[in-house]
Design an enzyme around this catalytic site. Structure first.
Site, PDB file in Angstrom:
ATOM      1  N   ASP A  48      -5.212  -4.422  -2.357  1.00 58.25           N
ATOM      2  CA  ASP A  48      -4.638  -3.880  -1.310  1.00 58.25           C
ATOM      3  C   ASP A  48      -3.829  -5.189  -1.153  1.00 58.25           C
ATOM      4  O   ASP A  48      -4.709  -6.234  -0.817  1.00 58.25           O
ATOM      5  CB  ASP A  48      -5.199  -3.456   0.006  1.00 58.25           C
ATOM      6  CG  ASP A  48      -4.601  -2.545   0.840  1.00 58.25           C
ATOM      7  OD1 ASP A  48      -3.266  -2.683   0.999  1.00 58.25           O
ATOM      8  OD2 ASP A  48      -4.602  -1.939   1.444  1.00 58.25           O
ATOM      9  N   SER A 108       0.794  -0.908  -0.275  1.00 61.26           N
ATOM     10  CA  SER A 108       0.385  -0.060   0.124  1.00 61.26           C
ATOM     11  C   SER A 108       0.786   1.477   0.348  1.00 61.26           C
ATOM     12  O   SER A 108       1.492   1.472  -0.987  1.00 61.26           O
ATOM     13  CB  SER A 108      -0.627   0.010   1.471  1.00 61.26           C
ATOM     14  OG  SER A 108      -1.719   0.904   0.930  1.00 61.26           O
TER      15      SER A 108
END
Length: 286
Positions: free
Chosen positions: A157, A45
C-alpha cells in the site's frame, strides 16, 4: 517547485481510504460539471483505482456504476500465505475486464500510481508499466494482502509513505496541485472487530505524515468519513458519493480563483521557498 507562474494545469491527488473511496467519484463529478480539466492524476490505494479508471477514459457515470457495487468480498481472494491473508487477484481481474491489459503510460490523462517497498521503506511511483500490477501493489494493505512483487521489489500500500500522493504532481508538470484526503479526522471510530482495529491502527500511523504532506498542496479537500464503513458502503453509496461531490463543488470556486491569480500565488510560493516563514493557522488553506 516549477518556475512557471503561468502554468495553471491542474494535478489531482486521490488518497487512500478503502471502501470510502466512493467519495472520490463525487469529487470527479464536481470537476466534470464545472468543466474543470484535470491534466495530471496520482492515486494511492483506492485512489489509484479511481484515478486509473478516469485517466483511461471512463466517464464518471461509468466509474459510479463500478464503485457503488464494490465491497471487500468482491475485491479480495482468500489465499492464506505467510505474507498475507488475501490476494489481489480479484482486483486484477476487474481491471483487466474493465480497462484491458494496458500500460500506465498509455492513459489519456498523465497518471502515477504510488506504492511502498516493504523492504526498504521507499516510495515507489509507477508512471509506466502494467497498470493492473501497479494498482494491485498500491492497494495491498500489509498484513491483510500479500505484497506484490515487481522487478524484485516487494510492494505494498502506497499510503504508508504518502496516502495523498501530492509529491509527484509538480514533477509531472502540474501548476496547481489539489489533494483529496478521505481521512480528515482527528478522532477515530471505536472499533468493533479485528478489521476495524487494524484499520484504525493504519490510519493513525499514516495521518500524521499526511497532514504534513498536504501542506505542499495548493488546495486541499479533507473529508471526515469516520461514520462510514471501511469494507462495504454499497448500502450508502449515494450518500458517500455526495460527501465528495458537494464539498468539491464549493471548492471549485476557490480553484478557479486560484487559476486566475496564479501569478501572485507563484510569487508567494517563491517567497516561502527561499525565505520560509510560519503561516498563522487562520490563513491555511485546509
Amino acid at each position: 517547485m516549477i518556475l512557471n507562474p503561468f502554468n495553471t494545469k491542474i494535478g489531482l491527488a486521490l488518497g487512500g481510504g478503502a471502501a470510502k473511496g466512493i467519495a472520490h467519484i463525487g469529487v470527479l463529478k464536481a470537476f466534470e460539471e464545472e468543466r474543470v480539466e484535470v491534466s495530471y492524476l496520482t492515486g494511492t490505494s483506492i485512489g489509484a483505482l479511481v484515478a486509473a479508471y478516469f485517466a483511461f477514459g471512463k466517464s464518471v457515470d461509468e466509474i459510479w456504476e463500478v464503485g457503488k457495487k464494490l465491497n471487500m468480498q468482491k475485491v479480495v481472494n482468500f489465499g492464506l500465505q505467510k505474507k498475507g491473508f488475501f490476494t489481489t487477484d480479484s482486483i486484477r481481474q476487474m481491471i483487466l475486464k474493465d480497462l484491458g491489459k494496458v500500460n500506465i503510460e498509455d492513459s489519456k490523462i498523465s497518471l502515477a500510481i504510488c506504492t511502498t517497498d516493504i523492504t526498504t521503506g521507499e516510495q515507489i511511483i509507477f508512471k509506466e508499466g502494467d497498470l493492473a500490477t501497479a494498482i494491485c501493489a498500491s492497494v495491498a494493505v500489509p498484513g491483510l494482502f500479500a505484497p506484490v512483487e515487481v522487478a524484485g521489489r516487494m510492494l505494498v500500500d502506497g499510503g504508508i509513505t504518502e496516502n495523498v500522493p501530492i509529491s509527484p504532481l509538480e514533477k509531472m508538470g502540474a501548476g496547481i496541485v489539489v489533494g483529496i484526503d478521505l481521512n480528515g479526522v482527528k478522532t477515530y471510530p471505536k472499533p468493533n472487530d479485528l478489521m476495524a482495529v487494524i484499520g484504525n491502527s493504519i490510519d493513525i500511523s499514516i495521518d500524521v505524515n499526511t497532514r504534513r504532506q498536504l501542506e505542499e498542496a495548493d488546495i486541499v479537500l479533507s473529508i471526515d468519513l469516520s461514520r462510514y464503513n471501511r469494507l462495504d458502503n454499497s448500502d450508502r453509496a449515494k450518500e458517500l458519493f455526495n460527501e465528495g461531490y458537494y464539498p468539491m463543488k464549493r471548492k471549485i470556486s476557490r480553484l478557479l480563483w486560484y487559476k486566475r491569480t496564479n501569478y501572485f500565488q507563484y510569487l508567494w510560493k517563491l517567497v516561502k521557498e527561499f525565505n520560509p516563514i510560519k503561516i498563522p493557522h487562520i490563513f491555511k488553506k485546509h
